[in-house]
Design a protein around this motif. Sequence first.
Motif, PDB file in Angstrom:
ATOM      1  N   THR A  11      40.590  30.457  38.332  1.00 43.16           N
ATOM      2  CA  THR A  11      41.827  30.973  38.919  1.00 43.16           C
ATOM      3  C   THR A  11      42.375  32.109  38.072  1.00 43.16           C
ATOM      4  OG1 THR A  11      42.381  28.833  39.893  1.00 43.16           O
ATOM      5  CG2 THR A  11      44.189  30.387  39.591  1.00 43.16           C
ATOM      6  N   GLN A  12      42.781  33.177  38.721  1.00 44.77           N
ATOM      7  CA  GLN A  12      43.381  34.335  38.055  1.00 44.77           C
ATOM      8  C   GLN A  12      44.873  34.323  38.346  1.00 44.77           C
ATOM      9  OE1 GLN A  12      41.806  36.716  36.202  1.00 44.77           O
ATOM     10  NE2 GLN A  12      43.524  38.126  35.940  1.00 44.77           N
ATOM     11  N   SER A  13      45.666  33.969  37.361  1.00 41.75           N
ATOM     12  CA  SER A  13      47.112  33.919  37.572  1.00 41.75           C
ATOM     13  C   SER A  13      47.781  35.238  37.229  1.00 41.75           C
ATOM     14  CB  SER A  13      47.730  32.784  36.758  1.00 41.75           C
ATOM     15  OG  SER A  13      47.394  32.917  35.393  1.00 41.75           O
ATOM     16  N   PRO A 262      36.072  26.129  45.559  1.00 40.22           N
ATOM     17  CA  PRO A 262      36.418  25.491  44.287  1.00 40.22           C
ATOM     18  C   PRO A 262      35.639  26.134  43.140  1.00 40.22           C
ATOM     19  CG  PRO A 262      34.829  24.150  45.456  1.00 40.22           C
ATOM     20  CD  PRO A 262      35.182  25.296  46.379  1.00 40.22           C
ATOM     21  N   ASP A 263      35.899  25.701  41.920  1.00 40.57           N
ATOM     22  CA  ASP A 263      35.237  26.309  40.764  1.00 40.57           C
ATOM     23  C   ASP A 263      33.715  26.250  40.857  1.00 40.57           C
ATOM     24  OD1 ASP A 263      37.632  26.971  39.668  1.00 40.57           O
ATOM     25  OD2 ASP A 263      37.574  25.539  38.023  1.00 40.57           O
ATOM     26  N   ASP A 264      33.173  25.088  41.241  1.00 39.40           N
ATOM     27  CA  ASP A 264      31.717  24.986  41.288  1.00 39.40           C
ATOM     28  C   ASP A 264      31.143  25.862  42.398  1.00 39.40           C
ATOM     29  OD1 ASP A 264      32.749  23.396  43.303  1.00 39.40           O
ATOM     30  OD2 ASP A 264      31.294  21.778  43.050  1.00 39.40           O
ATOM     31  N   GLY A 265      31.904  26.008  43.490  1.00 42.69           N
ATOM     32  CA  GLY A 265      31.462  26.899  44.550  1.00 42.69           C
ATOM     33  C   GLY A 265      31.443  28.350  44.098  1.00 42.69           C
ATOM     34  N   GLN A 285      18.052  40.752  48.240  1.00 44.95           N
ATOM     35  CA  GLN A 285      19.170  41.600  47.862  1.00 44.95           C
ATOM     36  C   GLN A 285      19.155  41.831  46.349  1.00 44.95           C
ATOM     37  OE1 GLN A 285      21.109  42.944  50.097  1.00 44.95           O
ATOM     38  NE2 GLN A 285      20.437  41.753  51.861  1.00 44.95           N
ATOM     39  N   ARG A 286      19.517  43.028  45.951  1.00 43.09           N
ATOM     40  CA  ARG A 286      19.511  43.362  44.531  1.00 43.09           C
ATOM     41  C   ARG A 286      20.623  42.625  43.791  1.00 43.09           C
ATOM     42  NH1 ARG A 286      19.805  49.578  43.595  1.00 43.09           N
ATOM     43  NH2 ARG A 286      19.391  48.854  41.467  1.00 43.09           N
ATOM     44  N   PRO A 287      20.403  42.326  42.512  1.00 40.61           N
ATOM     45  CA  PRO A 287      21.462  41.680  41.725  1.00 40.61           C
ATOM     46  C   PRO A 287      22.649  42.603  41.506  1.00 40.61           C
ATOM     47  CG  PRO A 287      19.609  42.261  40.316  1.00 40.61           C
ATOM     48  CD  PRO A 287      19.165  42.508  41.733  1.00 40.61           C
ATOM     49  N   VAL A 288      23.797  41.995  41.266  1.00 42.85           N
ATOM     50  CA  VAL A 288      25.053  42.723  41.075  1.00 42.85           C
ATOM     51  C   VAL A 288      25.574  42.468  39.667  1.00 42.85           C
ATOM     52  CG1 VAL A 288      27.451  42.915  41.874  1.00 42.85           C
ATOM     53  CG2 VAL A 288      25.602  42.545  43.529  1.00 42.85           C
ATOM     54  N   ASP A 289      26.096  43.501  39.040  1.00 41.77           N
ATOM     55  CA  ASP A 289      26.733  43.348  37.733  1.00 41.77           C
ATOM     56  C   ASP A 289      28.142  42.793  37.958  1.00 41.77           C
ATOM     57  OD1 ASP A 289      27.742  43.453  35.193  1.00 41.77           O
ATOM     58  OD2 ASP A 289      27.185  45.538  34.817  1.00 41.77           O
ATOM     59  N   LEU A 290      28.213  41.485  38.163  1.00 40.96           N
ATOM     60  CA  LEU A 290      29.470  40.802  38.480  1.00 40.96           C
ATOM     61  C   LEU A 290      30.082  40.252  37.196  1.00 40.96           C
ATOM     62  CD1 LEU A 290      31.342  39.726  40.769  1.00 40.96           C
ATOM     63  CD2 LEU A 290      29.927  37.646  40.761  1.00 40.96           C
ATOM     64  N   ARG A 291      31.248  40.756  36.822  1.00 40.09           N
ATOM     65  CA  ARG A 291      31.882  40.362  35.566  1.00 40.09           C
ATOM     66  C   ARG A 291      32.788  39.143  35.731  1.00 40.09           C
ATOM     67  NH1 ARG A 291      31.340  44.799  32.084  1.00 40.09           N
ATOM     68  NH2 ARG A 291      29.334  45.749  32.635  1.00 40.09           N
ATOM     69  N   ALA A 292      33.402  38.977  36.913  1.00 44.83           N
ATOM     70  CA  ALA A 292      34.272  37.821  37.168  1.00 44.83           C
ATOM     71  C   ALA A 292      34.312  37.573  38.666  1.00 44.83           C
ATOM     72  CB  ALA A 292      35.679  38.054  36.631  1.00 44.83           C
ATOM     73  N   LEU A 293      34.431  36.290  39.028  1.00 42.55           N
ATOM     74  CA  LEU A 293      34.632  35.898  40.425  1.00 42.55           C
ATOM     75  C   LEU A 293      35.718  34.833  40.416  1.00 42.55           C
ATOM     76  CD1 LEU A 293      34.060  35.842  43.408  1.00 42.55           C
ATOM     77  CD2 LEU A 293      32.090  34.362  42.978  1.00 42.55           C
ATOM     78  N   VAL A 294      36.915  35.238  40.790  1.00 42.92           N
ATOM     79  CA  VAL A 294      38.085  34.372  40.624  1.00 42.92           C
ATOM     80  C   VAL A 294      38.895  34.331  41.919  1.00 42.92           C
ATOM     81  CG1 VAL A 294      38.265  34.686  38.129  1.00 42.92           C
ATOM     82  CG2 VAL A 294      39.380  36.317  39.664  1.00 42.92           C
ATOM     83  N   ARG A 295      39.750  33.318  42.000  1.00 43.55           N
ATOM     84  CA  ARG A 295      40.645  33.174  43.147  1.00 43.55           C
ATOM     85  C   ARG A 295      42.081  33.400  42.688  1.00 43.55           C
ATOM     86  NH1 ARG A 295      40.127  28.103  41.185  1.00 43.55           N
ATOM     87  NH2 ARG A 295      38.107  27.672  42.111  1.00 43.55           N
ATOM     88  N   GLY A 296      42.950  33.693  43.642  1.00 40.20           N
ATOM     89  CA  GLY A 296      44.363  33.848  43.340  1.00 40.20           C
ATOM     90  C   GLY A 296      45.159  33.788  44.622  1.00 40.20           C
ATOM     91  N   THR A 297      46.469  33.865  44.501  1.00 39.98           N
ATOM     92  CA  THR A 297      47.339  33.841  45.680  1.00 39.98           C
ATOM     93  C   THR A 297      47.898  35.230  45.937  1.00 39.98           C
ATOM     94  OG1 THR A 297      49.365  33.354  44.441  1.00 39.98           O
ATOM     95  CG2 THR A 297      48.000  31.468  45.117  1.00 39.98           C
ATOM     96  N   SER A 298      48.222  35.474  47.186  1.00 36.49           N
ATOM     97  CA  SER A 298      48.802  36.767  47.534  1.00 36.49           C
ATOM     98  C   SER A 298      50.186  36.945  46.926  1.00 36.49           C
ATOM     99  CB  SER A 298      48.859  36.934  49.048  1.00 36.49           C
ATOM    100  OG  SER A 298      49.517  35.844  49.652  1.00 36.49           O
ATOM    101  N   VAL A 299      50.875  35.845  46.640  1.00 36.88           N
ATOM    102  CA  VAL A 299      52.178  35.950  45.968  1.00 36.88           C
ATOM    103  C   VAL A 299      52.022  36.591  44.604  1.00 36.88           C
ATOM    104  CG1 VAL A 299      54.085  34.623  44.991  1.00 36.88           C
ATOM    105  CG2 VAL A 299      53.129  33.961  47.192  1.00 36.88           C
ATOM    106  N   ASP A 300      50.969  36.207  43.891  1.00 33.84           N
ATOM    107  CA  ASP A 300      50.744  36.707  42.532  1.00 33.84           C
ATOM    108  C   ASP A 300      50.028  38.052  42.506  1.00 33.84           C
ATOM    109  OD1 ASP A 300      51.897  34.434  41.383  1.00 33.84           O
ATOM    110  OD2 ASP A 300      49.994  33.345  41.408  1.00 33.84           O
ATOM    111  N   HIS A 301      49.330  38.392  43.589  1.00 33.95           N
ATOM    112  CA  HIS A 301      48.441  39.551  43.540  1.00 33.95           C
ATOM    113  C   HIS A 301      48.681  40.495  44.726  1.00 33.95           C
ATOM    114  CE1 HIS A 301      46.142  37.724  40.283  1.00 33.95           C
ATOM    115  NE2 HIS A 301      46.129  36.601  40.982  1.00 33.95           N
TER     116      HIS A 301
END
Length: 354
Positions: A11-13, A262-265, A285-301
């Motif tokens: 989660t990204q707060s 969820p986190d494991d997903g 499909q080619r690999p992606v340089d993915l640094r973070a995959l996080v969730r958040g709420t529209s209220v915060d973001h």
Amino acid sequence: MTATNDPRVGTQSGPTADSDTAGRWVACDESGWDGEQLIGRRGPYFVYAAVAIDDAEATGIVEELRAETRYQAPELKFRDFKKRSIRRDALRRLWGDGGALEGRCWAFVFEKEYAAVAKVIDLLLEEQAYAAGFDLYVDDRARTLAQLLRQHGRRALGDQGYESLMTAFVAFASVRGRGDERAREAFFTHVEEAWASSTRRNVTDVLMMLRTTRSQAEMFHGDTDTHPMLELLVSSVAQAARHWGAQLGPVSVLTDEQKALPDDGLDNIAKVVRHGWGATPSSRQRPVDLRALVRGTSVDHPSIQLADLVAGAVRVSYEHKAGTEISEAGEDLWPTIRPLVDKSSANPSLGGIG
């Protein structure tokens, strides 16, 4: 091409900000989500949108939109832009030539019935072909089979026969039906009935192929993996990361909170995206340089709020174009959302992007 460390998930707060560590941030949201229940729910389309922007920049754009459209609610929501022409005009300027988000918006459209058919083709016919040494993805063969059944199935089977078959598809492939012998037998019963009653040769041929996949169905239901095969959110996150990774290089993805992620997903999606995916060489499909995959709420973001505007506008426009829900908003926004939509979207009824 990939980063040396595993991508961060969770989660990204706090606000997002582009950096050498995070790469470019991409904010995502959806419209028309029904989980795995793809038939007969909240309209025919599911849209996943991703905007290449961080919260640091999105904050200023959101405030400008508020001032321009006299928007008072705590969060920007497309439903509040849909009914007012002055607000729709602001969106067209935002995405159009010279707008603050020009070239930074992307959306993938799923027609839900087609997605259900395509998944069953993938789970059964592709597996059967692979075991026999054939690649069903060459020349888009798998997609063609799914398109045939989706586009011509209703005329070949009648409304009731077609809808019963679609419902059986979903019941068979969903997590709830996984391992349920009754769901599996009901699926093949409906396939047999549809094959026997089909009045169009191309549909009959696809159904004939599905009749021969009982062993693949038993293997699928015997698998202990409970990954939700019909959950469009999962594949959409991967598609968004793939698109923007190819455009921008290192990326971090922020998606709106959903119980399906969820986190494991998130961790599973991140690993697949970083290492590349695809069942066969032609679908790889080619690999992606993915640094973070996080969730958040529209209220915060505020960046997610901008993605909500794109997702809602695309869905309303597609519903209007398809004639399932005619609206002034769909008519107004259609010309400006067309360039935002991925050309590989799973939407045969409008011929790709229409």
